[in-house]
Design an enzyme around this catalytic site. Structure first.
Site, PDB file in Angstrom:
ATOM      1  N   LYS A 160     -12.067  10.415  36.289  1.00  0.00           N
ATOM      2  CA  LYS A 160     -12.493  11.799  35.495  1.00  0.00           C
ATOM      3  C   LYS A 160     -13.827  11.705  34.838  1.00  0.00           C
ATOM      4  CE  LYS A 160      -8.778  11.085  32.854  1.00  0.00           C
ATOM      5  NZ  LYS A 160      -8.325   9.991  33.443  1.00  0.00           N
ATOM      6  N   ARG A 173      -3.046  15.876  26.680  1.00  0.00           N
ATOM      7  CA  ARG A 173      -2.279  14.650  26.862  1.00  0.00           C
ATOM      8  C   ARG A 173      -0.748  14.606  26.786  1.00  0.00           C
ATOM      9  NH1 ARG A 173      -7.161  10.999  27.799  1.00  0.00           N
ATOM     10  NH2 ARG A 173      -6.546   8.910  28.680  1.00  0.00           N
ATOM     11  N   ARG A 231     -14.100  -2.017  36.833  1.00  0.00           N
ATOM     12  CA  ARG A 231     -14.793  -1.069  36.187  1.00  0.00           C
ATOM     13  C   ARG A 231     -15.876  -1.816  35.241  1.00  0.00           C
ATOM     14  NH1 ARG A 231     -12.989   4.284  33.077  1.00  0.00           N
ATOM     15  NH2 ARG A 231     -11.476   2.640  31.808  1.00  0.00           N
ATOM     16  N   ARG A 246     -14.909  -2.169  29.189  1.00  0.00           N
ATOM     17  CA  ARG A 246     -14.114  -1.490  28.185  1.00  0.00           C
ATOM     18  C   ARG A 246     -13.015  -2.418  27.516  1.00  0.00           C
ATOM     19  NH1 ARG A 246     -13.286   4.887  29.389  1.00  0.00           N
ATOM     20  NH2 ARG A 246     -10.988   4.295  28.727  1.00  0.00           N
ATOM     21  N   ARG A 284      -1.335   1.837  29.429  1.00  0.00           N
ATOM     22  CA  ARG A 284      -2.011   3.252  29.317  1.00  0.00           C
ATOM     23  C   ARG A 284      -1.240   3.857  30.524  1.00  0.00           C
ATOM     24  NH1 ARG A 284      -7.988   1.558  30.297  1.00  0.00           N
ATOM     25  NH2 ARG A 284      -8.381   3.679  30.607  1.00  0.00           N
TER      26      ARG A 284
HETATM   27  P1  AP5 Z   1     -13.715   6.355  35.947  1.00  0.00           P
HETATM   28  O1  AP5 Z   1     -14.239   7.524  36.257  1.00  0.00           O
HETATM   29  O2  AP5 Z   1     -14.042   5.817  34.734  1.00  0.00           O
HETATM   30  O3  AP5 Z   1     -11.929   6.715  35.480  1.00  0.00           O
HETATM   31  P2  AP5 Z   1     -11.335   7.757  34.350  1.00  0.00           P
HETATM   32  O4  AP5 Z   1     -10.379   8.805  34.854  1.00  0.00           O
HETATM   33  O5  AP5 Z   1     -12.660   8.600  33.331  1.00  0.00           O
HETATM   34  O6  AP5 Z   1     -10.909   6.692  33.633  1.00  0.00           O
HETATM   35  P3  AP5 Z   1     -10.627   6.472  31.859  1.00  0.00           P
HETATM   36  O7  AP5 Z   1     -10.058   5.046  31.715  1.00  0.00           O
HETATM   37  O8  AP5 Z   1     -11.908   6.886  31.080  1.00  0.00           O
HETATM   38  O9  AP5 Z   1      -9.434   7.441  31.403  1.00  0.00           O
HETATM   39  P4  AP5 Z   1      -8.392   7.251  30.506  1.00  0.00           P
HETATM   40  O10 AP5 Z   1      -7.738   8.643  30.635  1.00  0.00           O
HETATM   41  O11 AP5 Z   1      -7.626   6.153  30.350  1.00  0.00           O
HETATM   42  O12 AP5 Z   1      -9.510   7.127  29.170  1.00  0.00           O
HETATM   43  P5  AP5 Z   1     -10.117   8.189  28.084  1.00  0.00           P
HETATM   44  O13 AP5 Z   1     -11.497   7.821  27.944  1.00  0.00           O
HETATM   45  O14 AP5 Z   1      -9.968   9.575  28.261  1.00  0.00           O
HETATM   46  O15 AP5 Z   1     -13.396   5.607  36.987  1.00  0.00           O
HETATM   47  C1  AP5 Z   1     -12.674   4.454  36.847  1.00  0.00           C
HETATM   48  C2  AP5 Z   1     -13.052   3.333  37.968  1.00  0.00           C
HETATM   49  O16 AP5 Z   1     -12.933   3.805  39.198  1.00  0.00           O
HETATM   50  C3  AP5 Z   1     -14.791   3.226  37.862  1.00  0.00           C
HETATM   51  O17 AP5 Z   1     -15.153   1.613  37.919  1.00  0.00           O
HETATM   52  C4  AP5 Z   1     -15.443   3.924  38.858  1.00  0.00           C
HETATM   53  O18 AP5 Z   1     -16.621   3.602  39.363  1.00  0.00           O
HETATM   54  C5  AP5 Z   1     -14.321   3.957  39.888  1.00  0.00           C
HETATM   55  N1  AP5 Z   1     -14.047   4.942  40.743  1.00  0.00           N
HETATM   56  C6  AP5 Z   1     -13.865   6.381  40.305  1.00  0.00           C
HETATM   57  N2  AP5 Z   1     -13.729   7.258  41.192  1.00  0.00           N
HETATM   58  C7  AP5 Z   1     -13.671   6.567  42.399  1.00  0.00           C
HETATM   59  C8  AP5 Z   1     -13.302   6.970  43.617  1.00  0.00           C
HETATM   60  N3  AP5 Z   1     -13.123   8.205  44.107  1.00  0.00           N
HETATM   61  N4  AP5 Z   1     -13.351   5.726  44.515  1.00  0.00           N
HETATM   62  C9  AP5 Z   1     -13.422   4.607  44.297  1.00  0.00           C
HETATM   63  N5  AP5 Z   1     -13.516   4.175  42.864  1.00  0.00           N
HETATM   64  C10 AP5 Z   1     -13.826   5.104  41.949  1.00  0.00           C
HETATM   65  O19 AP5 Z   1      -9.140   7.835  26.787  1.00  0.00           O
HETATM   66  C11 AP5 Z   1      -9.262   6.412  26.244  1.00  0.00           C
HETATM   67  C12 AP5 Z   1      -8.331   6.298  25.135  1.00  0.00           C
HETATM   68  O20 AP5 Z   1      -8.682   7.539  23.847  1.00  0.00           O
HETATM   69  C13 AP5 Z   1      -6.756   6.603  25.397  1.00  0.00           C
HETATM   70  O21 AP5 Z   1      -6.306   5.455  25.719  1.00  0.00           O
HETATM   71  C14 AP5 Z   1      -6.227   7.325  23.982  1.00  0.00           C
HETATM   72  O22 AP5 Z   1      -6.007   5.872  23.434  1.00  0.00           O
HETATM   73  C15 AP5 Z   1      -7.409   7.862  23.352  1.00  0.00           C
HETATM   74  N6  AP5 Z   1      -7.312   9.387  24.030  1.00  0.00           N
HETATM   75  C16 AP5 Z   1      -8.171  10.109  24.590  1.00  0.00           C
HETATM   76  N7  AP5 Z   1      -7.867  11.467  24.811  1.00  0.00           N
HETATM   77  C17 AP5 Z   1      -6.649  11.681  24.187  1.00  0.00           C
HETATM   78  C18 AP5 Z   1      -5.999  12.469  23.841  1.00  0.00           C
HETATM   79  N8  AP5 Z   1      -5.911  13.868  24.154  1.00  0.00           N
HETATM   80  N9  AP5 Z   1      -4.711  12.328  22.995  1.00  0.00           N
HETATM   81  C19 AP5 Z   1      -4.404  11.190  22.465  1.00  0.00           C
HETATM   82  N10 AP5 Z   1      -5.215  10.033  22.582  1.00  0.00           N
HETATM   83  C20 AP5 Z   1      -6.481  10.140  23.231  1.00  0.00           C
END
Ligand code: AP5
Length: 224
Positions: free
Chosen positions: A16, A91, A130, A163, A174
């Site tokens: 994402k 979520r 990552r 991270r 997660r």
């Molecule tokens: P990356 O693009 O970083 O993946 P991502 O989907 O953004 O992963 P996140 O870990 O950021 O998502 P998340 O939903 O767990 O975390 P968030 O920050 O929202 O890609 C990952 C890796 O893969 C990278 O190394 C990249 O280079 C590689 N890659 C990407 N695309 C690729 C491809 N096509 N092919 C190969 N490699 C690829 O949330 C963090 C925390 O915040 C949550 O755990 C929770 O505690 C809290 N939080 C956030 N939103 C909420 C909510 N709405 N409600 C409650 N808690 C929340």
């Protein structure tokens, strides 16, 4: 013309944030990531950041009331009046219902929910490798998308770090939380005819093209 109110969701590590970097320049829509908003609050030591940190470090969801209030506030800002791309929200079903209520009060509704679909084994591989730019959060992967110089961001020369929530046991939690609390949204949006699936196992450029094509088609349909 109607607003494009889009949701981008998928398991942790689906790509994402990677797609956010690419999509930001494509459409005149603000890209709103709840994960980024929370990390900024943690970094700045705000009350919200202090409340959120322990949940984030454990790979748990931050409580719905905290998140819903944060997003409601963000969506009231001027740049979201003509549409938005929400990343990482909703979520839970409760968050989805809160969003629907807020939008309906404005005479709007979710245009589509874009699911970036990636299996669990791939999530684990991606998150374990990552690396993230300390300054602006650009994402890299040691194997799939390495920076030109190890440990250094190509875009602004800042240091790359891992991270805190990318530790193996937190990644497993997660994923568990995703399947239990977020995956039910697939059926929720399917029933409303709003689900669009994107194969997230394709290379980043292909995933980007697919998302752009889906959004461009919706934009055309909204203009008809
Ligand atoms: P990356 O693009 O970083 O993946 P991502 O989907 O953004 O992963 P996140 O870990 O950021 O998502 P998340 O939903 O767990 O975390 P968030 O920050 O929202 O890609 C990952 C890796 O893969 C990278 O190394 C990249 O280079 C590689 N890659 C990407 N695309 C690729 C491809 N096509 N092919 C190969 N490699 C690829 O949330 C963090 C925390 O915040 C949550 O755990 C929770 O505690 C809290 N939080 C956030 N939103 C909420 C909510 N709405 N409600 C409650 N808690 C929340």
């Amino acid at each position: 013309m109607s607003e494009l109110d889009l949701i981008l969701f998928g398991p942790p590590g689906a790509g994402k944030g990677t797609q956010a970097d690419r999509l930001r320049g494509d459409f005149q829509l603000p890209f709103i990531s709840t994960g980024d908003m929370l990390r900024t609050n943690v970094k700045e030591g705000t009350d919200l950041g202090r409340k959120a940190q322990e949940y984030m470090d454990a790979g748990e969801l931050v409580p719905d009331d905290v998140i819903v209030a944060m997003v409601a506030d963000r969506l009231q800002q001027g740049d979201a009046q003509d549409g938005f791309i929400l990343d990482g929200f909703p979520r839970t079903i409760e968050q989805a219902e809160a969003l629907e209520k807020q939008l309906s009060e404005l005479g709007r509704r979710v245009t589509a929910a874009l699911l970036i679909d990636v299996p669990d084994e791939e999530v684990i591989r991606r998150l374990a490798g990552r690396r993230v730019c300390v300054k602006s959060g650009h994402n890299y992967h040691v194997e799939f998308d390495p920076p030109k110089h190890e440990g250094v961001c190509d875009q602004d020369g800042s240091r790359l770090i891992q991270r805190d929530d990318d530790q193996p046991e937190v990644i497993r939690n997660r994923l568990r939380v995703y399947h239990e609390k977020t995956a039910p949204l697939i059926e929720h949006y399917d029933e409303q005819g709003l689900m669009r699936r994107i194969d997230g196992t394709r290379p980043p450029a292909e995933v980007h093209d697919h998302i752009r094509a889906v959004i461009a088609t919706m934009r055309l349909e909204e203009n008809v």
